[in-house]
Scaffold this motif. Structure first.
Motif, PDB file in Angstrom:
ATOM      1  N   LEU A  10       0.940  -1.300   0.010  1.00  0.00           N
ATOM      2  CA  LEU A  10       0.142   0.004  -0.073  1.00  0.00           C
ATOM      3  C   LEU A  10       0.963   1.309   0.082  1.00  0.00           C
ATOM      4  O   LEU A  10       0.914   1.905  -0.849  1.00  0.00           O
ATOM      5  CB  LEU A  10      -1.004   0.015   1.073  1.00  0.00           C
ATOM      6  N   ASP A  11       1.385   1.648   1.262  1.00  0.00           N
ATOM      7  CA  ASP A  11       2.378   2.732   1.230  1.00  0.00           C
ATOM      8  C   ASP A  11       3.326   2.970   0.515  1.00  0.00           C
ATOM      9  O   ASP A  11       4.282   1.958   0.370  1.00  0.00           O
ATOM     10  CB  ASP A  11       2.542   3.041   2.928  1.00  0.00           C
ATOM     11  N   ASP A  16       0.882   7.549  -1.295  1.00  0.00           N
ATOM     12  CA  ASP A  16       2.263   8.052  -0.364  1.00  0.00           C
ATOM     13  C   ASP A  16       1.618   8.241   0.836  1.00  0.00           C
ATOM     14  O   ASP A  16       1.847   9.522   1.245  1.00  0.00           O
ATOM     15  CB  ASP A  16       3.175   9.218  -1.107  1.00  0.00           C
ATOM     16  N   THR A  17       1.431   7.391   1.577  1.00  0.00           N
ATOM     17  CA  THR A  17       1.010   7.800   3.222  1.00  0.00           C
ATOM     18  C   THR A  17       2.345   7.713   4.131  1.00  0.00           C
ATOM     19  O   THR A  17       2.304   8.375   5.143  1.00  0.00           O
ATOM     20  CB  THR A  17       0.108   6.541   3.778  1.00  0.00           C
ATOM     21  N   ALA A 119      -4.918  -0.195   6.339  1.00  0.00           N
ATOM     22  CA  ALA A 119      -5.023  -0.294   4.690  1.00  0.00           C
ATOM     23  C   ALA A 119      -6.665  -0.229   4.185  1.00  0.00           C
ATOM     24  O   ALA A 119      -6.674   0.473   3.480  1.00  0.00           O
ATOM     25  CB  ALA A 119      -4.434  -1.787   4.547  1.00  0.00           C
ATOM     26  N   ARG A 120      -7.424  -0.848   5.009  1.00  0.00           N
ATOM     27  CA  ARG A 120      -8.783  -0.922   4.391  1.00  0.00           C
ATOM     28  C   ARG A 120      -9.555   0.396   4.300  1.00  0.00           C
ATOM     29  O   ARG A 120      -9.965   1.047   3.193  1.00  0.00           O
ATOM     30  CB  ARG A 120      -9.709  -2.184   5.048  1.00  0.00           C
ATOM     31  N   PHE A 168       4.223  -6.082  -5.989  1.00  0.00           N
ATOM     32  CA  PHE A 168       4.889  -4.790  -6.186  1.00  0.00           C
ATOM     33  C   PHE A 168       5.097  -4.148  -4.976  1.00  0.00           C
ATOM     34  O   PHE A 168       4.144  -3.972  -4.085  1.00  0.00           O
ATOM     35  CB  PHE A 168       3.629  -3.871  -6.773  1.00  0.00           C
ATOM     36  N   GLU A 169       6.457  -3.607  -4.615  1.00  0.00           N
ATOM     37  CA  GLU A 169       6.914  -3.306  -3.329  1.00  0.00           C
ATOM     38  C   GLU A 169       7.940  -2.174  -3.448  1.00  0.00           C
ATOM     39  O   GLU A 169       8.460  -2.085  -4.492  1.00  0.00           O
ATOM     40  CB  GLU A 169       7.469  -4.484  -2.554  1.00  0.00           C
ATOM     41  N   ASP A 170       7.563  -1.280  -2.449  1.00  0.00           N
ATOM     42  CA  ASP A 170       8.826   0.010  -2.489  1.00  0.00           C
ATOM     43  C   ASP A 170       9.810  -0.045  -1.370  1.00  0.00           C
ATOM     44  O   ASP A 170      10.674   0.730  -1.277  1.00  0.00           O
ATOM     45  CB  ASP A 170       7.843   1.447  -2.123  1.00  0.00           C
ATOM     46  N   ALA A 171       9.425  -1.203  -0.555  1.00  0.00           N
ATOM     47  CA  ALA A 171      10.403  -1.100   0.739  1.00  0.00           C
ATOM     48  C   ALA A 171      11.441  -2.354   0.345  1.00  0.00           C
ATOM     49  O   ALA A 171      10.920  -3.451  -0.017  1.00  0.00           O
ATOM     50  CB  ALA A 171       9.673  -1.309   1.901  1.00  0.00           C
TER      51      ALA A 171
END
Ligand code: B16
Ligand code: MG
Length: 218
Positions: A10-11, A16-17, A119-120, A168-171
């Protein structure tokens, strides 16, 4: 060709949380008498709320009783919820809806695999909830990324074998979790940070539907 499943963090991937998490952690740090910088906030990406507070207290060299620790976790989340209250679809990261719609039109099941316990409601606010066949978040797992639990549970809920899932991941911790789950990892962000990922894109505008189709066909 076996059935495929796609899992989104998600983030940092959908929205962009991180900037709101940063403001809430900074407020707590300042209240406790120390500074917290954007660079330090990088360490918090993909990391559970509890672990974030442990790191924050290390940064500020603060000791906490269990009671204080629990209170600060709640305070941070109350502030965070205030920051995200007015989020709407304008905060969706570029081209995310295009990829979600392409997958849905291709009848590919989609899951969320996030460390966040919020998240929800965030997916509801940005009006993307309807794309997701399964949501696995911080409320459903006992082990945080880089443990693969969150993604393995998402695969199970989608009814897809882990090796047929794409993440899909940013971390960094998230890419490690996807790799540990034996899934195809797609890093969304910077090459030098996400080097363990099978593929890396700076964002979804760089990813054409033809690439997504190749992943489906693998
Ligand atoms: P919450 P992700 C993660 O989301 C954030 O990147 C991380 O900074 C945050 O601490 C974690 O969620 C927990 O969030 O406090 O809302 O439960 O990247 O896994 O979607
Ligand atoms: Mg993330």
């Amino acid at each position: 060709m076996s059935k495929k499943g796609f899992i989104f963090d998600l983030d940092g991937v959908i929205v962009d949380t991180a900037k709101y998490h940063f403001l809430a952690w900074k407020k707590l740090a300042n209240q406790l008498g120390f500074e917290f910088t954007k660079e330090q906030n990088e360490l918090f990406k993909g990391v559970s709320r509890k672990r974030c507070l442990e790191i924050l207290l290390d940064i500020g060299k603060k000791e906490a009783t269990q009671e204080q620790f629990d209170t600060w976790m709640i305070e941070k989340n109350v502030d965070y919820l205030e920051y995200i209250e007015n989020m709407d679809a304008s905060e969706i990261l570029p081209d995310v809806p295009r990829v979600l719609a392409f997958l849905q039109e291709s009848n590919i099941p989609i899951a969320l695999g996030s460390a966040s316990k919020n998240a929800r409601p965030i997916l509801e606010k940005v009006d993307l909830l309807h794309y997701f066949d399964a949501i696995v978040d911080g409320n459903n797992v006992t082990k945080a990324k880089p443990d693969p639990e969150v993604f393995l549970l998402a695969a199970k809920q989608l009814g897809v074998n882990p090796e047929d899932c794409v993440v899909f991941e940013d971390a960094v911790a998230g890419v490690e979790a996807a790799n540990a789950a034996n899934m195809i990892s797609i890093g969304i962000g910077e090459q030098h940070i996400l080097k363990e990922a099978n593929y890396i894109f700076s964002d979804f505008t760089e990813m054409e539907n033809s690439f997504v189709q190749e992943l489906i066909n693998r």
